[in-house]
Design a protein around this motif. Sequence first.
Motif, mmCIF file in Angstrom:
data_model
loop_
_atom_site.group_PDB
_atom_site.id
_atom_site.type_symbol
_atom_site.label_atom_id
_atom_site.label_comp_id
_atom_site.label_asym_id
_atom_site.label_seq_id
_atom_site.Cartn_x
_atom_site.Cartn_y
_atom_site.Cartn_z
ATOM 1 N N VAL A 1 39.207 47.932 42.037
ATOM 2 C CA VAL A 1 37.841 48.444 42.181
ATOM 3 C C VAL A 1 36.914 47.738 41.186
ATOM 4 O O VAL A 1 35.797 47.344 41.540
ATOM 5 C CB VAL A 1 37.796 49.980 41.993
ATOM 6 C CG1 VAL A 1 36.359 50.491 41.848
ATOM 7 C CG2 VAL A 1 38.474 50.662 43.165
ATOM 8 N N ASP A 2 37.364 47.578 39.948
ATOM 9 C CA ASP A 2 36.560 46.872 38.942
ATOM 10 C C ASP A 2 36.270 45.437 39.395
ATOM 11 O O ASP A 2 35.145 44.952 39.262
ATOM 12 C CB ASP A 2 37.264 46.848 37.585
ATOM 13 C CG ASP A 2 37.331 48.216 36.925
ATOM 14 O OD1 ASP A 2 36.611 49.144 37.356
ATOM 15 O OD2 ASP A 2 38.130 48.357 35.972
ATOM 16 N N LEU A 3 37.276 44.770 39.933
ATOM 17 C CA LEU A 3 37.100 43.409 40.451
ATOM 18 C C LEU A 3 36.084 43.412 41.597
ATOM 19 O O LEU A 3 35.178 42.582 41.646
ATOM 20 C CB LEU A 3 38.443 42.838 40.912
ATOM 21 C CG LEU A 3 38.380 41.483 41.604
ATOM 22 C CD1 LEU A 3 37.821 40.410 40.667
ATOM 23 C CD2 LEU A 3 39.768 41.091 42.106
ATOM 24 N N ARG A 4 36.210 44.365 42.509
ATOM 25 C CA ARG A 4 35.282 44.462 43.644
ATOM 26 C C ARG A 4 33.850 44.632 43.148
ATOM 27 O O ARG A 4 32.924 43.982 43.633
ATOM 28 C CB ARG A 4 35.668 45.617 44.553
ATOM 29 C CG ARG A 4 34.761 45.756 45.780
ATOM 30 C CD ARG A 4 35.105 46.950 46.631
ATOM 31 N NE ARG A 4 34.743 48.174 45.930
ATOM 32 C CZ ARG A 4 35.381 49.334 46.086
ATOM 33 N NH1 ARG A 4 36.419 49.446 46.879
ATOM 34 N NH2 ARG A 4 34.987 50.400 45.429
ATOM 35 N N GLN A 5 33.659 45.469 42.148
ATOM 36 C CA GLN A 5 32.322 45.705 41.612
ATOM 37 C C GLN A 5 31.749 44.445 40.957
ATOM 38 O O GLN A 5 30.566 44.136 41.122
ATOM 39 C CB GLN A 5 32.325 46.879 40.633
ATOM 40 C CG GLN A 5 32.540 48.200 41.325
ATOM 41 C CD GLN A 5 32.775 49.345 40.365
ATOM 42 O OE1 GLN A 5 33.123 49.157 39.202
ATOM 43 N NE2 GLN A 5 32.630 50.568 40.872
ATOM 44 N N ARG A 6 32.588 43.702 40.244
ATOM 45 C CA ARG A 6 32.119 42.440 39.641
ATOM 46 C C ARG A 6 31.740 41.436 40.718
ATOM 47 O O ARG A 6 30.739 40.738 40.612
ATOM 48 C CB ARG A 6 33.184 41.872 38.692
ATOM 49 C CG ARG A 6 33.307 42.674 37.390
ATOM 50 C CD ARG A 6 34.153 41.958 36.356
ATOM 51 N NE ARG A 6 35.518 41.743 36.757
ATOM 52 C CZ ARG A 6 36.515 42.622 36.628
ATOM 53 N NH1 ARG A 6 36.285 43.805 36.099
ATOM 54 N NH2 ARG A 6 37.738 42.318 37.012
ATOM 55 N N LEU A 7 32.554 41.389 41.786
ATOM 56 C CA LEU A 7 32.244 40.471 42.885
ATOM 57 C C LEU A 7 30.956 40.886 43.605
ATOM 58 O O LEU A 7 30.153 40.026 43.984
ATOM 59 C CB LEU A 7 33.404 40.420 43.872
ATOM 60 C CG LEU A 7 34.668 39.712 43.370
ATOM 61 C CD1 LEU A 7 35.820 39.924 44.326
ATOM 62 C CD2 LEU A 7 34.413 38.234 43.139
ATOM 63 N N GLN A 8 30.740 42.182 43.770
ATOM 64 C CA GLN A 8 29.508 42.661 44.417
ATOM 65 C C GLN A 8 28.276 42.228 43.623
ATOM 66 O O GLN A 8 27.247 41.902 44.206
ATOM 67 C CB GLN A 8 29.523 44.184 44.562
ATOM 68 C CG GLN A 8 30.382 44.671 45.705
ATOM 69 C CD GLN A 8 30.489 46.183 45.773
ATOM 70 O OE1 GLN A 8 30.657 46.843 44.760
ATOM 71 N NE2 GLN A 8 30.385 46.717 46.976
ATOM 72 N N ARG A 9 28.389 42.216 42.300
ATOM 73 C CA ARG A 9 27.266 41.790 41.476
ATOM 74 C C ARG A 9 27.003 40.292 41.598
ATOM 75 O O ARG A 9 25.894 39.837 41.355
ATOM 76 C CB ARG A 9 27.512 42.162 40.006
ATOM 77 C CG ARG A 9 27.391 43.647 39.728
ATOM 78 C CD ARG A 9 27.361 43.948 38.236
ATOM 79 N NE ARG A 9 28.556 43.561 37.537
ATOM 80 C CZ ARG A 9 29.605 44.353 37.281
ATOM 81 N NH1 ARG A 9 29.583 45.607 37.694
ATOM 82 N NH2 ARG A 9 30.646 43.915 36.624
ATOM 83 N N SER A 10 28.021 39.534 41.983
ATOM 84 C CA SER A 10 27.864 38.078 42.037
ATOM 85 C C SER A 10 27.343 37.582 43.382
ATOM 86 O O SER A 10 26.997 36.418 43.504
ATOM 87 C CB SER A 10 29.193 37.390 41.715
ATOM 88 O OG SER A 10 30.087 37.458 42.810
ATOM 89 N N VAL A 11 27.309 38.464 44.384
ATOM 90 C CA VAL A 11 26.817 38.019 45.713
ATOM 91 C C VAL A 11 25.440 38.584 46.018
ATOM 92 O O VAL A 11 24.972 39.492 45.455
ATOM 93 C CB VAL A 11 27.792 38.389 46.859
ATOM 94 C CG1 VAL A 11 29.055 37.598 46.721
ATOM 95 C CG2 VAL A 11 28.074 39.866 46.910
#
Length: 146
Positions: free
Chosen positions: A136-146
């Motif tokens: 989930v933490d990884l998903r949230q970081r990726l969401q911020r990058s797109v």
Amino acid sequence: MASSDDLLLDNQLCFALYSTSLLMTKVYKPLLSKLDLTYPQYLAMLSLWETDGLTVSELSSRMLTDPGSVTPLLKRLENEGLISRTRSSRDERVVELRLTDKGRQLKQKADDIPQCILNACDIDRKSLARLRQQVVDLRQRLQRSV
């Protein structure tokens, strides 16, 4: 400069996540077939079991998908008698989703699925919760990058 190992398939995080997702879906398939649900339908039902009365927009946001792709899935759930879809009396553009009695009863049949997944993963609840939180933490970081 990239190392030659950087482009090996087995060294790719994306492949580890993708292949794990495929296998997870395969584990779910026989469990969900007993409920006559597909994996995306199961995700929708989980969301509605958690919060009955979501709008299509809220559900699609919860499932991280667009409303247009969730609509056919919802039509199938409605045809199976698990949910009802009605236009909001406040705003006709908004479609509200409600569980039917049959949809609520289906939750009881799904009660053993989480334990089956724990068993298939051969992992304890605490370790699984940690792993889930990392993803989930990884998903949230990726969401911020797109």
